[in-house]
Design an enzyme around this catalytic site. Structure first.
Site, short mmCIF file in Angstrom:
data_model
loop_
_atom_site.label_atom_id
_atom_site.label_comp_id
_atom_site.label_asym_id
_atom_site.label_seq_id
_atom_site.Cartn_x
_atom_site.Cartn_y
_atom_site.Cartn_z
N LYS A 1 -0.76 7.93 8.30
CA LYS A 1 -0.49 8.67 6.99
C LYS A 1 -0.56 9.98 7.18
CE LYS A 1 -3.37 5.06 4.68
NZ LYS A 1 -4.55 4.77 3.77
N ASN B 1 -8.00 8.43 5.35
CA ASN B 1 -8.32 7.69 6.36
C ASN B 1 -7.27 7.28 7.56
OD1 ASN B 1 -6.89 5.70 5.10
ND2 ASN B 1 -8.51 4.41 4.43
N HIS C 1 -2.53 3.01 8.03
CA HIS C 1 -2.51 1.95 7.11
C HIS C 1 -2.00 0.67 7.85
CE1 HIS C 1 -1.05 -0.78 4.01
NE2 HIS C 1 -0.03 -1.16 4.71
N GLU D 1 5.88 -5.30 3.17
CA GLU D 1 5.91 -3.86 3.47
C GLU D 1 7.05 -3.41 4.73
OE1 GLU D 1 1.73 -3.60 4.52
OE2 GLU D 1 1.09 -3.76 2.48
N TYR E 1 1.70 0.56 -2.80
CA TYR E 1 0.18 0.42 -3.29
C TYR E 1 0.16 -0.23 -4.68
CZ TYR E 1 -1.71 3.33 0.69
OH TYR E 1 -2.06 3.59 1.98
P1 DAT Z 1 -6.82 -0.68 3.38
O1 DAT Z 1 -6.06 0.58 3.57
O2 DAT Z 1 -8.00 -0.74 4.48
O3 DAT Z 1 -6.12 -1.65 3.24
P2 DAT Z 1 -7.43 -0.91 0.53
O4 DAT Z 1 -6.09 -1.74 0.55
O5 DAT Z 1 -8.36 -1.28 -0.15
O6 DAT Z 1 -7.40 -0.40 2.02
O7 DAT Z 1 -6.83 0.56 -0.01
C1 DAT Z 1 -5.66 1.37 0.06
C2 DAT Z 1 -6.09 2.75 0.23
O8 DAT Z 1 -6.49 3.32 -0.97
C3 DAT Z 1 -7.46 3.10 1.59
O9 DAT Z 1 -6.61 3.17 2.87
C4 DAT Z 1 -7.84 4.49 0.92
C5 DAT Z 1 -7.53 4.53 -0.44
N1 DAT Z 1 -8.64 3.86 -1.12
C6 DAT Z 1 -9.44 2.79 -1.11
N2 DAT Z 1 -10.54 2.71 -1.71
C7 DAT Z 1 -10.75 3.90 -2.33
C8 DAT Z 1 -11.69 4.65 -3.29
N3 DAT Z 1 -12.95 3.85 -3.45
N4 DAT Z 1 -11.45 5.86 -3.42
C9 DAT Z 1 -10.52 6.67 -2.70
N5 DAT Z 1 -9.44 6.20 -2.15
C10 DAT Z 1 -9.50 4.68 -1.76
MG MG Z 2 -4.72 -2.48 1.91
#
Ligand code: DAT
Ligand code: MG
Length: 147
Positions: free
Chosen positions: A9, A112, A115, A126, A49
Site C-alpha cells: 500500500k 497496515n 493487502h 482482484e 474494496y
Molecule cells: P484485510 O486487509 O486484512 O483483508 P479487511 O478486508 O477487513 O482486512 O479490511 C480492508 C482494509 O480496511 C484493512 O486492510 C484496513 C482497513 N480497515 C479495516 N478495518 C478497519 C477499521 N476498523 N478502521 C480503519 N480501517 C480499517
Molecule cells: Mg480484506
C-alpha cells in the site's frame, strides 16, 4: 498453480519496504507472475474494496489507497493465498504477530502496509481488476524442485 494478488500500500512504498516484502515472498519460495508500481484511481479503489462500501472507514480507506503509488503483484505457488495472509499477519497491526509483515512494519489499522486476497474468489477477482493477462508471466524456475 494457485495465484494471489498482493499489494504494498502507499504507506509501504513511502516507508521503503517494497524490496523487503518482495524478498520475503521470494525467499519463501513463491514465484512472481507480475508486478507494477501504479496509482489507483477512485473507481478502481471503490471496486477493489467494494465489500467494505457500507463500513464507516470506507471513505478513509479509498482516500488512503489512492494517496500515492502502490506496488501491485501476483504471486504463484502451492497454497499461496492462505500463506500470504499468514505472512501478512492480522489486519490490525497491534494484533499481528512479530515476524509477520504487519507485525514487523506497521502500527495502525488504517496504515497496515500490505493487502492480500482472502480467498480464491477474491484472488481471481482482484488479479482481474489490476492486471491484464498480457502483464502476467507463466514460467518455471529450475530451483522449483527444491522448494
Ligand atoms: P484485510 O486487509 O486484512 O483483508 P479487511 O478486508 O477487513 O482486512 O479490511 C480492508 C482494509 O480496511 C484493512 O486492510 C484496513 C482497513 N480497515 C479495516 N478495518 C478497519 C477499521 N476498523 N478502521 C480503519 N480501517 C480499517
Ligand atoms: Mg480484506
Amino acid at each position: 498453480m494457485e495465484q494471489t494478488f498482493v499489494m504494498v500500500k502507499p504507506d509501504g512504498v513511502q516507508r521503503n519496504v517494497v524490496g523487503e516484502i518482495v524478498s520475503r515472498f521470494e525467499k519463501k519460495g513463491y514465484t512472481l507472475a507480475g508486478a507494477k508500481l501504479m496509482t489507483i484511481s477512485n473507481e478502481l479503489a471503490e471496486k477493489h474494496y467494494g465489500e467494505h462500501k457500507d463500513k464507516p472507514f470506507f471513505g478513509e480507506l479509498v482516500d488512503f489507497i489512492t494517496s500515492g503509488p502502490v506496488f501491485a503483484m501476483v504471486w504463484e505457488g502451492e497454497n499461496v493465498i492462505a500463506s500470504a495472509r499468514q505472512m501478512m499477519g492480522a489486519t490490525n497491526p497491534s494484533d499481528a504477530a512479530p515476524g509477520t509483515i504487519r507485525g514487523d512494519f506497521a502500527v495502525q489499522v488504517g496504515m497496515n502496509i500490505i493487502h492480500g486476497s482472502d480467498s480464491s474468489e477474491s484472488a481471481e477477482r482482484e488479479i482481474g481488476l489490476f492486471f491484464e493477462k498480457s502483464e502476467l508471466q507463466s514460467y518455471t524456475k529450475t530451483i522449483g524442485t527444491w522448494v
